[in-house]
Design a protein around this motif. Structure first.
Motif, PDB file in Angstrom:
ATOM      1  N   THR A  43       0.846  -1.189   0.000  1.00  0.00           N
ATOM      2  CA  THR A  43       0.000   0.000   0.000  1.00  0.00           C
ATOM      3  C   THR A  43       0.884   1.242   0.000  1.00  0.00           C
ATOM      4  O   THR A  43       2.110   1.145   0.110  1.00  0.00           O
ATOM      5  CB  THR A  43      -0.914   0.034   1.237  1.00  0.00           C
ATOM      6  OG1 THR A  43      -0.100   0.146   2.401  1.00  0.00           O
ATOM      7  CG2 THR A  43      -1.786  -1.208   1.328  1.00  0.00           C
ATOM      8  N   ALA A  44       0.259   2.410  -0.072  1.00  0.00           N
ATOM      9  CA  ALA A  44       0.996   3.673  -0.048  1.00  0.00           C
ATOM     10  C   ALA A  44       1.816   3.805   1.235  1.00  0.00           C
ATOM     11  O   ALA A  44       2.862   4.459   1.245  1.00  0.00           O
ATOM     12  CB  ALA A  44       0.042   4.843  -0.194  1.00  0.00           C
ATOM     13  N   LEU A  55       5.514   2.806   0.890  1.00  0.00           N
ATOM     14  CA  LEU A  55       6.387   3.575   0.000  1.00  0.00           C
ATOM     15  C   LEU A  55       7.363   4.418   0.801  1.00  0.00           C
ATOM     16  O   LEU A  55       6.983   4.912   1.863  1.00  0.00           O
ATOM     17  CB  LEU A  55       5.553   4.449  -0.936  1.00  0.00           C
ATOM     18  CG  LEU A  55       4.598   3.688  -1.839  1.00  0.00           C
ATOM     19  CD1 LEU A  55       3.811   4.661  -2.691  1.00  0.00           C
ATOM     20  CD2 LEU A  55       5.318   2.679  -2.715  1.00  0.00           C
ATOM     21  N   PRO A  56       8.572   4.639   0.370  1.00  0.00           N
ATOM     22  CA  PRO A  56       9.176   4.058  -0.822  1.00  0.00           C
ATOM     23  C   PRO A  56       9.393   2.556  -0.623  1.00  0.00           C
ATOM     24  O   PRO A  56       9.775   2.109   0.462  1.00  0.00           O
ATOM     25  CB  PRO A  56      10.497   4.790  -0.967  1.00  0.00           C
ATOM     26  CG  PRO A  56      10.843   5.243   0.413  1.00  0.00           C
ATOM     27  CD  PRO A  56       9.516   5.470   1.103  1.00  0.00           C
ATOM     28  N   VAL A  94       7.396   1.044  -7.742  1.00  0.00           N
ATOM     29  CA  VAL A  94       6.070   0.455  -7.908  1.00  0.00           C
ATOM     30  C   VAL A  94       5.003   1.506  -8.200  1.00  0.00           C
ATOM     31  O   VAL A  94       4.021   1.217  -8.887  1.00  0.00           O
ATOM     32  CB  VAL A  94       5.697  -0.411  -6.678  1.00  0.00           C
ATOM     33  CG1 VAL A  94       5.428   0.440  -5.469  1.00  0.00           C
ATOM     34  CG2 VAL A  94       4.520  -1.312  -6.966  1.00  0.00           C
ATOM     35  N   GLU A  95       5.189   2.737  -7.724  1.00  0.00           N
ATOM     36  CA  GLU A  95       4.178   3.760  -7.920  1.00  0.00           C
ATOM     37  C   GLU A  95       4.085   4.212  -9.376  1.00  0.00           C
ATOM     38  O   GLU A  95       3.066   4.740  -9.803  1.00  0.00           O
ATOM     39  CB  GLU A  95       4.391   4.947  -6.986  1.00  0.00           C
ATOM     40  CG  GLU A  95       5.693   5.671  -7.164  1.00  0.00           C
ATOM     41  CD  GLU A  95       6.856   5.100  -6.363  1.00  0.00           C
ATOM     42  OE1 GLU A  95       6.760   3.985  -5.792  1.00  0.00           O
ATOM     43  OE2 GLU A  95       7.894   5.775  -6.317  1.00  0.00           O
ATOM     44  N   THR A 111       4.037   2.318 -12.231  1.00  0.00           N
ATOM     45  CA  THR A 111       3.170   1.480 -13.075  1.00  0.00           C
ATOM     46  C   THR A 111       2.166   0.651 -12.286  1.00  0.00           C
ATOM     47  O   THR A 111       1.322  -0.001 -12.887  1.00  0.00           O
ATOM     48  CB  THR A 111       4.016   0.517 -13.925  1.00  0.00           C
ATOM     49  OG1 THR A 111       4.742  -0.348 -13.046  1.00  0.00           O
ATOM     50  CG2 THR A 111       4.967   1.260 -14.836  1.00  0.00           C
ATOM     51  N   GLY A 112       2.286   0.633 -10.967  1.00  0.00           N
ATOM     52  CA  GLY A 112       1.378  -0.166 -10.151  1.00  0.00           C
ATOM     53  C   GLY A 112       1.934  -1.523  -9.787  1.00  0.00           C
ATOM     54  O   GLY A 112       1.366  -2.239  -8.967  1.00  0.00           O
ATOM     55  N   SER A 113       3.059  -1.900 -10.412  1.00  0.00           N
ATOM     56  CA  SER A 113       3.713  -3.152 -10.044  1.00  0.00           C
ATOM     57  C   SER A 113       5.197  -3.039 -10.361  1.00  0.00           C
ATOM     58  O   SER A 113       5.617  -2.226 -11.181  1.00  0.00           O
ATOM     59  CB  SER A 113       3.099  -4.349 -10.770  1.00  0.00           C
ATOM     60  OG  SER A 113       3.381  -4.286 -12.149  1.00  0.00           O
ATOM     61  N   LEU A 127       0.936  -2.598  -6.192  1.00  0.00           N
ATOM     62  CA  LEU A 127       0.444  -1.502  -5.365  1.00  0.00           C
ATOM     63  C   LEU A 127      -1.068  -1.572  -5.284  1.00  0.00           C
ATOM     64  O   LEU A 127      -1.760  -1.512  -6.293  1.00  0.00           O
ATOM     65  CB  LEU A 127       0.893  -0.164  -5.947  1.00  0.00           C
ATOM     66  CG  LEU A 127       0.564   1.089  -5.156  1.00  0.00           C
ATOM     67  CD1 LEU A 127       1.203   1.030  -3.764  1.00  0.00           C
ATOM     68  CD2 LEU A 127       1.038   2.319  -5.897  1.00  0.00           C
ATOM     69  N   SER A 154      -4.592  -0.030  -4.178  1.00  0.00           N
ATOM     70  CA  SER A 154      -5.115   1.312  -3.930  1.00  0.00           C
ATOM     71  C   SER A 154      -6.029   1.367  -2.746  1.00  0.00           C
ATOM     72  O   SER A 154      -6.578   0.500  -2.265  1.00  0.00           O
ATOM     73  CB  SER A 154      -5.860   1.859  -5.106  1.00  0.00           C
ATOM     74  OG  SER A 154      -5.968   1.067  -6.196  1.00  0.00           O
TER      75      SER A 154
END
Length: 73
Positions: A28-29, A32-33, A54-55, A57-59, A71, A73
């Motif tokens: 999850t967010a 991050l990082p 990951v942020e 492209t989502g993976s 990732l 949402s």
């Protein structure tokens, strides 16, 4: 060290996640990082820490162990 102290399990070690034990992780967010291995993973048998974008492209896939992070949402 006494034998009683040696026999008692380490509570911190019980809370760690085995590093590189799975091929897929949802993050999850709050994670991050993102790095592999992630904080909280057991590092004794792992590879060097690498940050994964990951942020973007989502993976992301770890170039060392091949773990795929998605990732959520």
């Amino acid at each position: 060290m006494t034998s009683a102290a040696a026999a008692s399990p380490n509570p911190a070690a019980a809370k760690t996640i085995p590093a590189n034990a799975e091929n897929r992780y949802e993050v999850t967010a709050a994670d991050l990082p993102l790095s592999c291995p992630m904080p909280g993973m057991s590092l004794w048998n792992s590879h060097p820490k690498v940050y994964l974008p990951v942020e973007a492209t989502g993976s992301a896939k770890c170039p060392y162990c091949g773990a795929v992070y998605t990732l959520k949402s």
